[in-house]
Design a protein around this motif. Structure first.
Motif, PDB file in Angstrom:
ATOM      1  N   LEU A  49      12.171 -13.023  37.268  1.00 34.16           N
ATOM      2  CA  LEU A  49      11.671 -14.364  36.989  1.00 34.16           C
ATOM      3  C   LEU A  49      11.056 -15.001  38.237  1.00 34.16           C
ATOM      4  O   LEU A  49      10.035 -15.693  38.157  1.00 34.16           O
ATOM      5  N   THR A  50      11.685 -14.765  39.379  1.00 39.38           N
ATOM      6  CA  THR A  50      11.153 -15.308  40.641  1.00 39.38           C
ATOM      7  C   THR A  50       9.776 -14.729  40.946  1.00 39.38           C
ATOM      8  O   THR A  50       8.834 -15.469  41.277  1.00 39.38           O
ATOM      9  N   THR A  53       7.136 -16.088  38.364  1.00 36.23           N
ATOM     10  CA  THR A  53       6.745 -17.472  38.652  1.00 36.23           C
ATOM     11  C   THR A  53       5.854 -17.549  39.877  1.00 36.23           C
ATOM     12  O   THR A  53       4.836 -18.254  39.890  1.00 36.23           O
ATOM     13  N   GLN A  56       2.322 -16.316  39.106  1.00 35.38           N
ATOM     14  CA  GLN A  56       1.534 -17.278  38.348  1.00 35.38           C
ATOM     15  C   GLN A  56       1.002 -18.394  39.226  1.00 35.38           C
ATOM     16  O   GLN A  56      -0.118 -18.877  39.030  1.00 35.38           O
ATOM     17  N   MET A  57       1.781 -18.822  40.201  1.00 31.61           N
ATOM     18  CA  MET A  57       1.373 -19.936  41.053  1.00 31.61           C
ATOM     19  C   MET A  57       0.413 -19.524  42.158  1.00 31.61           C
ATOM     20  O   MET A  57      -0.479 -20.287  42.528  1.00 31.61           O
ATOM     21  N   ILE A  73       8.746 -21.263  46.172  1.00 32.14           N
ATOM     22  CA  ILE A  73       9.736 -20.691  45.257  1.00 32.14           C
ATOM     23  C   ILE A  73      11.113 -21.288  45.528  1.00 32.14           C
ATOM     24  O   ILE A  73      11.916 -21.480  44.607  1.00 32.14           O
ATOM     25  N   ILE A  76      11.039 -24.789  43.753  1.00 32.28           N
ATOM     26  CA  ILE A  76      11.210 -24.783  42.302  1.00 32.28           C
ATOM     27  C   ILE A  76      12.651 -24.454  41.916  1.00 32.28           C
ATOM     28  O   ILE A  76      13.201 -25.006  40.960  1.00 32.28           O
ATOM     29  N   TYR A 212       8.884 -26.781  37.477  1.00 36.19           N
ATOM     30  CA  TYR A 212       7.675 -25.959  37.574  1.00 36.19           C
ATOM     31  C   TYR A 212       6.435 -26.824  37.778  1.00 36.19           C
ATOM     32  O   TYR A 212       5.560 -26.487  38.587  1.00 36.19           O
ATOM     33  N   THR A 215       6.241 -28.203  41.400  1.00 31.01           N
ATOM     34  CA  THR A 215       5.841 -27.160  42.343  1.00 31.01           C
ATOM     35  C   THR A 215       4.404 -26.722  42.110  1.00 31.01           C
ATOM     36  O   THR A 215       3.661 -26.449  43.063  1.00 31.01           O
ATOM     37  N   LEU A 216       3.983 -26.669  40.840  1.00 31.97           N
ATOM     38  CA  LEU A 216       2.611 -26.266  40.534  1.00 31.97           C
ATOM     39  C   LEU A 216       1.600 -27.271  41.078  1.00 31.97           C
ATOM     40  O   LEU A 216       0.540 -26.879  41.588  1.00 31.97           O
TER      41      LEU A 216
END
Length: 226
Positions: A49-50, A53, A56-57, A73, A76, A212, A215-216
């Motif tokens: 999952l880390t 994520t 994606q960012m 990371i 988030i 999310y 952080t995004l």
């Protein structure tokens, strides 16, 4: 005496001293790492999952921006864990405090802006004045763009605070209504209890989504300045 709806958002104290620092550090005790436990499915799921994520960012960022990967990371995971902490009974949610959210948003925003002015000075200054602007509108647009730049950290902090506070207040209100209805009508109380369970599930999703989103947005500010 009527209970204050905002009592759960008051920073708890012990012997007259605020213990918010201990509360913030509490979720980190449950973060699984390979140093604490043997690698298992739960650790593998957490790592997957880390990485997902982070991918994606950061996939559209430059190599210079990717140096922020560890900090983003960590951010988030920190916001997500503190948001979820407040869903436990008799607990306190640090992210409902605007002061704490501002203390996260302002340094991160300032870091991206300083990075932009240092490495992309012309492009950063060009954001204040779009190309082709009429001469008469130049002063007004510069003022508007400057205000919009300085409002970004405030928007980050207020968005997180408002979403978490609103969800917790709604849970508190429906929970109080459910207790009051148990002595009046068990049928209505049961329906209210089901709504409370569904709302709690929704609030878990909101807690993770808001972490999310926060952080995004920091990642997008970083992308614009690198």
């Amino acid at each position: 005496m009527n209970e204050n709806l905002f009592a759960s958002f008051i920073t708890p104290t012990m012997m007259g001293l605020p213990i918010v620092v201990l509360i913030i550090m509490f979720p980190s005790m449950f973060m699984l790492t390979s140093k604490r436990v043997l690698t298992n499915r739960l650790v593998a799921l957490q790592l997957w999952l880390t990485k997902l994520t982070l991918k994606q960012m950061m996939m559209t960022h430059s190599m210079k921006a990717r140096t922020w990967s560890l900090m983003l990371i960590s951010l988030i995971m920190f916001i997500g864990s503190t948001n979820l902490l407040g869903l436990l009974p008799h607990t306190f949610t640090p992210t409902t405090q605007l002061s704490m959210n501002l203390s996260m948003a302002i340094p991160l925003w300032a870091g991206t802006v300083i990075l932009g002015f240092r490495h992309k000075t012309k492009a950063s200054l060009a954001h204040f004045l779009p190309q082709g602007t009429p001469i008469a509108l130049i002063p007004m647009l510069i003022i508007i763009e400057t205000i919009s730049l300085f409002i970004q950290p405030m928007a980050l902090a207020v968005r997180l605070t408002a979403n978490i506070t609103a969800g917790h207040l709604l849970i508190h209100l429906i929970g109080g209504a459910t207790l009051a209805l148990t002595s009046i009508s068990m049928t209505v109380a049961s329906i209210s209890f089901i709504i409370l369970i569904l709302l709690t599930i929704l609030e878990i999703a909101v807690a993770l989504i808001q972490a999310y989103v926060f952080t995004l947005l920091v990642s997008l500010y970083l992308h614009d300045n690198t």
